[in-house]
Design a protein around this motif. Structure first.
Motif, PDB file in Angstrom:
ATOM      1  N   TYR A 151      63.860   8.512  75.288  1.00 24.01           N
ATOM      2  CA  TYR A 151      64.493   8.491  76.406  1.00 24.01           C
ATOM      3  C   TYR A 151      65.682   8.044  76.263  1.00 24.01           C
ATOM      4  O   TYR A 151      66.749   8.091  76.938  1.00 24.01           O
ATOM      5  N   GLY A 152      66.145   7.502  74.901  1.00 21.74           N
ATOM      6  CA  GLY A 152      67.470   6.774  74.646  1.00 21.74           C
ATOM      7  C   GLY A 152      67.537   5.511  75.527  1.00 21.74           C
ATOM      8  O   GLY A 152      68.934   5.203  75.459  1.00 21.74           O
ATOM      9  N   LYS A 153      66.705   5.045  75.837  1.00 18.07           N
ATOM     10  CA  LYS A 153      66.769   3.851  76.893  1.00 18.07           C
ATOM     11  C   LYS A 153      65.982   2.572  76.131  1.00 18.07           C
ATOM     12  O   LYS A 153      65.135   2.658  75.322  1.00 18.07           O
ATOM     13  N   THR A 154      66.206   1.374  76.537  1.00 21.38           N
ATOM     14  CA  THR A 154      65.418   0.422  75.994  1.00 21.38           C
ATOM     15  C   THR A 154      63.931   0.251  76.676  1.00 21.38           C
ATOM     16  O   THR A 154      63.874   0.398  78.026  1.00 21.38           O
ATOM     17  N   VAL A 155      62.993   0.247  76.000  1.00 25.49           N
ATOM     18  CA  VAL A 155      61.674   0.195  76.332  1.00 25.49           C
ATOM     19  C   VAL A 155      60.963  -0.805  75.884  1.00 25.49           C
ATOM     20  O   VAL A 155      61.505  -1.732  74.755  1.00 25.49           O
TER      21      VAL A 155
END
Length: 494
Positions: A151-155
């Motif tokens: 996602y290219g996001k923080t998880v």
């Protein structure tokens, strides 16, 4: 006159001491007031930031608990079915569109650490060493946030222990978008410049959840790097101790520190369901204490105004007192009828004036036939003559002499002219002016006109002290009176 000067000096000294004491009391009062309000604001800021932090941490704990509870329920369900192989259950979950839409990732790790997930998720496992969390998980654990390759996001990934294939241990995991957790951190507080972080105590890494800078939300930094902004050594020590306390597992802690000219209140609260993770709230004191600081500023303004009023009152009382004293001094040293200095003034100051070296001669003056004027024309006319005569002396001698009404019709003049010929000329002009005084019923009689007699003594040739100088001038005056009045004579010419 010297007594008068000494009195004025004493009054000025009292005024200066009073003003200095008033200013000192004011400075002490203002210092105590500012210190009190600043301490009050620090306590207020610390309390408010703690309340906000507690509120946010409760919300986040509840949310994380709901995530872990949901994961536990799924794990319990999977363990109850006792699948022989994780391939079977993974294929079933991975093909469920509802599951894929609900979670950012889902999968399994078997007891041999084989990962049942997409290839992209496996890349994240390798990059972020996510298998390490399975080693520390007894029942459930949550990974530190990391940037997803998908996602290219923080998880963040939650691991829950399960049983499968008749007693084998494995781990079921669900990956959640961290922005959902950040959304929980947001508050409806009206406080501006509020910042909320999530901080991992072990690594001291910080995730920005709430910030005035929208671009900073979701960014990562490190608490040790933030400490470099602190220029004050005391603030650095406080901040370093705060990090150390978090690493030792303190439940909550508040600190205050300064960056440049701004001071901050910072409070942290432990997230119980996420190991080593804390909610951190940071608020500039200027944002929290606007009301208190406004009240403080109003009190300070009022105190300054009060000081100004006190100083004005002191100065006004001093000026009025000086005016009253000057008036009394003037009355005590001046003749009420003629306005000239009186005998008391001569007694007080003549010796000092003589020592100054400015005054070179003493003139003793007496109005001729003044008693006859009073007897024939009355005292009112006599007073009029005295005033006229005083004006003539003042006009002719001007600022070259100090003139005194010595008593009755007697006058003294201390003359600051060194050349006796110049004094002679002034006295001749004064005689001519006096001759021109017209008193109806007296000076209009044939052969009569107003005149004066004067005796002069020089300093220091005739005498070196004031008493002897008066005696010399008096003898010269007596000599001119015996000679027929209407003239003057120097003591040296006797």
């Amino acid at each position: 006159m010297d007594n008068n000067k000494n009195s004025i000096k004493k009054e000025n000294r009292i005024l200066y001491i009073t003003l200095i004491l008033s200013l000192l009391v004011f400075v002490i009062a203002i210092t105590m007031l500012i210190t009190y309000f600043n301490n009050l604001m620090v306590e207020h800021d610390q309390y408010l930031s703690g309340e906000i932090c507690t509120l946010v941490s409760e919300k986040m704990n509840n949310y994380i608990n709901s995530l872990t509870d949901r994961s536990k329920k799924i794990a319990v369900t999977l363990s109850a079915q006792d699948y022989s192989s994780l391939d079977e259950v993974y294929e079933k979950l991975a093909s469920d569109d509802d599951v894929r839409e609900q979670y950012a990732g889902i999968g399994f790790v078997d007891e041999d650490e084989n990962i049942y997930a997409t290839e992209e998720e496996k890349v994240d496992f390798d990059r972020w060493d996510l298998l390490d969390y399975t080693h520390t998980a007894e029942n459930v654990t949550m990974s530190m946030p990391y940037r997803s390759n998908i996602y290219g996001k923080t998880v963040s990934t939650v691991f829950v222990k399960i049983n499968y294939s008749q007693g084998k241990d494995g781990w079921f995991f669900i990956t959640y978008l961290f922005e959902d957790l950040q959304e929980i951190a947001k508050t409806n507080s009206s406080i501006t410049d509020l910042e909320i972080w999530l901080m991992n105590a072990d690594s001291a890494n910080i995730i920005q959840c709430v910030s005035t800078d929208e671009h900073a939300v979701g960014s990562w930094t490190n608490a040790y790097l933030r400490m470099q902004n602190l220029t004050d050594e005391g603030s650095k020590a406080t901040y370093m101790n705060w990090i150390q306390q978090l690493r030792e597992g303190v439940d909550n802690m508040g600190i205050n520190y300064t960056i440049g000219y701004d001071s901050y209140s910072q409070y942290c609260d432990k997230i119980e369901s996420a190991k080593d993770w804390y909610v951190v709230v940071r608020i500039p004191n200027k944002a929290l204490s606007s009301t208190v600081s406004q009240f403080r500023d109003q009190v300070i303004r009022f105190t300054i105004l009060l000081l100004i009023i006190v100083v004005v009152i002191i100065l006004t009382m001093y000026i009025l007192n000086r005016r009253e004293n000057d008036m009394l001094e003037k009355i005590s040293l001046h003749d009420a009828l003629t306005g000239l200095l009186n005998r008391r003034a001569f007694s007080v100051s003549s010796a000092e004036w003589l020592k100054s070296g400015k005054y070179k001669a003493l003139c003793f003056i007496d109005i001729d036939n003044f008693k006859d004027v009073n007897d024939k024309l009355g005292h009112e006319k006599g007073d009029e003559l005295l005033k006229t005569f005083s004006s003539i002396l003042s006009d002719n001698l001007g600022d070259k002499a100090e003139i005194f009404r010595y008593g009755g019709d007697e006058f003294l003049a201390m003359i600051a002219i060194e050349d006796s010929d110049d004094i002679d000329q002034i006295l001749k002009e004064s005689l001519n002016c006096v001759h021109n005084i017209k008193l109806s019923g007296f000076s209009d009689e044939p052969g009569k006109h107003m005149s004066f007699s004067a005796g002069l003594a020089q300093y220091p040739s005739d005498a070196e002290d004031i008493d002897e100088l008066i005696r010399c001038a008096d003898r010269a005056l007596y000599s001119i009176k015996e000679a027929g009045r209407d003239g003057y004579r120097w003591y040296k010419d006797l």
